[in-house]
Design an enzyme around this catalytic site. Sequence first.
Site, mmCIF file in Angstrom:
data_model
loop_
_atom_site.group_PDB
_atom_site.id
_atom_site.type_symbol
_atom_site.label_atom_id
_atom_site.label_comp_id
_atom_site.label_asym_id
_atom_site.label_seq_id
_atom_site.Cartn_x
_atom_site.Cartn_y
_atom_site.Cartn_z
ATOM 1 N N HIS A 185 -11.357 -2.752 4.078
ATOM 2 C CA HIS A 185 -11.131 -2.327 5.460
ATOM 3 C C HIS A 185 -11.815 -0.999 5.779
ATOM 4 C CE1 HIS A 185 -8.447 -0.125 2.975
ATOM 5 N NE2 HIS A 185 -8.138 0.682 3.963
ATOM 6 N N ASP A 186 -12.431 -0.358 4.788
ATOM 7 C CA ASP A 186 -13.066 0.951 5.004
ATOM 8 C C ASP A 186 -14.584 0.869 5.107
ATOM 9 O OD1 ASP A 186 -10.714 2.401 4.972
ATOM 10 O OD2 ASP A 186 -10.789 2.742 2.816
ATOM 11 N N ASP A 227 -2.997 4.783 -2.451
ATOM 12 C CA ASP A 227 -4.085 5.297 -1.631
ATOM 13 C C ASP A 227 -4.518 6.692 -2.087
ATOM 14 O OD1 ASP A 227 -5.605 4.926 0.910
ATOM 15 O OD2 ASP A 227 -4.495 6.703 1.549
ATOM 16 N N GLU A 256 -6.466 3.899 -5.902
ATOM 17 C CA GLU A 256 -7.716 4.126 -5.194
ATOM 18 C C GLU A 256 -8.061 5.582 -5.396
ATOM 19 O OE1 GLU A 256 -9.708 4.083 -0.806
ATOM 20 O OE2 GLU A 256 -8.101 5.412 -1.364
ATOM 21 N N ASP A 312 0.872 -1.178 0.000
ATOM 22 C CA ASP A 312 0.000 0.000 0.000
ATOM 23 C C ASP A 312 0.906 1.224 0.000
ATOM 24 O OD1 ASP A 312 -2.330 1.640 0.488
ATOM 25 O OD2 ASP A 312 -3.221 -0.113 1.437
HETATM 26 O O1 TEU Z 1 -9.410 5.660 1.918
HETATM 27 C C1 TEU Z 1 -9.841 6.740 1.141
HETATM 28 C C2 TEU Z 1 -11.243 7.073 1.480
HETATM 29 O O2 TEU Z 1 -11.570 8.155 1.850
HETATM 30 C C3 TEU Z 1 -12.197 5.991 1.469
HETATM 31 O O3 TEU Z 1 -12.493 5.842 2.801
HETATM 32 C C4 TEU Z 1 -13.399 6.328 0.649
HETATM 33 O O4 TEU Z 1 -13.618 7.661 0.473
HETATM 34 C C5 TEU Z 1 -14.586 5.799 1.330
HETATM 35 O O5 TEU Z 1 -14.396 4.449 1.460
HETATM 36 C C6 TEU Z 1 -15.853 6.072 0.582
HETATM 37 O O6 TEU Z 1 -16.881 5.994 1.528
HETATM 38 C C7 TEU Z 1 -8.068 5.433 2.052
HETATM 39 C C8 TEU Z 1 -7.840 4.246 2.965
HETATM 40 O O7 TEU Z 1 -8.390 3.099 2.374
HETATM 41 C C9 TEU Z 1 -8.404 4.549 4.319
HETATM 42 O O8 TEU Z 1 -8.288 3.451 5.201
HETATM 43 C C10 TEU Z 1 -7.682 5.752 4.875
HETATM 44 O O9 TEU Z 1 -8.272 6.150 6.070
HETATM 45 C C11 TEU Z 1 -7.714 6.932 3.900
HETATM 46 O O10 TEU Z 1 -7.385 6.557 2.571
HETATM 47 C C12 TEU Z 1 -6.695 7.951 4.304
HETATM 48 O O11 TEU Z 1 -5.411 7.457 4.066
#
Ligand code: TEU
Length: 553
Positions: free
Chosen positions: A329-330, A196, A252, A96
């Site tokens: 994971h989000d 990311d 992403e 990542d």
């Molecule tokens: O996530 C980017 C992010 O904002 C996502 O959470 C997305 O917008 C959301 O899923 C939509 O509802 C990345 C990582 O995956 C996350 O774990 C981090 O917190 C974020 O970047 C910041 O680095």
Amino acid sequence: MFDYKHSVIYQIWPRSFFDSSHDGIGDIQGIIRKLPYLKKLGVDAIWICPLYQSPNDDYGYDISDYYSINPEYGTMADLTELIHKAKDAGLQIIMDLVANHTSTKHKWFQEALKDPSSPYRDYYYFREGRNGQPPNNWLSFFGTSAWTKAEGNMYYLNLYAETQADLNWNNPAVRIAIQNIMNFYLDMGVSGFRMDTINTIDKKEGLPDKNPDKEGLQFADDYITDRENVRVWLKEINEKVLQPHDAFALGEGIMVTPEKVIEYTKPSHHELNMMFQFDLITLGYGELGKYDCRRLYHYSHADFKRITRLWQTQMLKNDGYIGNYLSNHDHQRSLNHFGDVHLYRSRSAKMLALYNFALYGTPFIYQGEEIAMVNPHLKESDWKDYECLHSCQAMTSILGIPPFIAKILSSLVTRDNSRTPVQWNASANAGFTDAKPWMMVNPDYQKWNVEQQMNDPESVWNFYHRCIEIRRSHEALCTGDFQEILADHPSVLAFYRTDEKEKLLIIINLSKMPASIHLPAMQGSDILSNCPSVKLKEHMHLKPYEAHLFLIH
Ligand code: TEU
């Protein structure tokens, strides 16, 4: 580069994968121990969420040193061992890369903070406030102002948490520093990166107010996403870092449209190989994102079908490429979002697997999805996640939701839901650790665990295993065309995947209610199904969540 269009990628969130060091926290040696497991499941590559040194305000997405490993997870020597052992097993490692921001504990930021004339000051966005207020009215993704006070009237920009300071990619030194980090890990033998929040690295010049006529903080969407330099800087990385290593890059991107994904991933553009889209996983959310509960998280199957249709047809027609996933994971667990965790847990989990593996685009499995893991029942005292803790306040302050309702709603969608330890067996702590786990284990592990499922031929795990085999033996699933039928049906998604050699028909009842369909006359054999012994007929009655993949003769 590895053959990512013919691969299945498994996502590991290391903290909750497997603990080998008896401290209740997953680690790199734990991943090494489970390589044979991943091999048995049949995946080709592993994307590992951040392993780097981090104060863990956002569990690794706030990096304080890109060149060292978080000691909770192990050492650089452990990572080297993992890369070699994975390679021996024929598994690719995708790291990542979090480069939109660093932790405020990173030495670049610390230097910048200490000394306004330090060259590191320009690594970030430091700006004077206006009349005691932040420099502009942008809202962070976590629901607070996107600016945090550094000292006096000086603020720094943070699109995420206040301890995640945005890097200023306009500064060539920043871009070179990022390229060096990438080279370091590629030289160690990783196959590529998941990058990311990569479409937010360029911000609108001058950082102007968004919607100055509206009151309060504004979500700066098109001021922070897909600005024109993103592509310029990606091309630079591609030429200088990725091409020389023949490395893979998965982006992403926040709020990306099919048009944008096509631009980033079209092979002739030399930017990224693949992107994630968020339309499906954010179904039911309001326009401000996950914590905007004004739609009460309701979505229709027609929306699910529309999004599938849009992305499939656009990617195939225009040479774009995506990774398909239903959890990460989000977000909460896919079964809670799109399936049924009570009456039809196995069947709906298999339906979702069949859906994900039948699409154009590389399928991703998020750890635990292959054994139908579901959201735990979290109490507020179990919450660990920054997003949840802060966005709950934002629900109240921005949307005016009473705090106790905000807490109930947050529990439904918090990222903590998908971050409980993987359930390996029925022993204490689900076999994840023999110490006190850093986070609660879902108490359903006695029944739902890897060991039990690997031994049951009808299990969700064995269905995933079969999905991987089927994908591998049917080229049309990887590269074939997508043609939808029954487009107006309210709950059944049906489509052909076709190439010059074969035609496959996928029929999926997305609903917990039975459904009837009328198909054109044809002959076919069922090669994958969550309700076996069903014949392909012109009139079919589908059970709740029934799903089939027929090979048409
Ligand atoms: O996530 C980017 C992010 O904002 C996502 O959470 C997305 O917008 C959301 O899923 C939509 O509802 C990345 C990582 O995956 C996350 O774990 C981090 O917190 C974020 O970047 C910041 O680095």
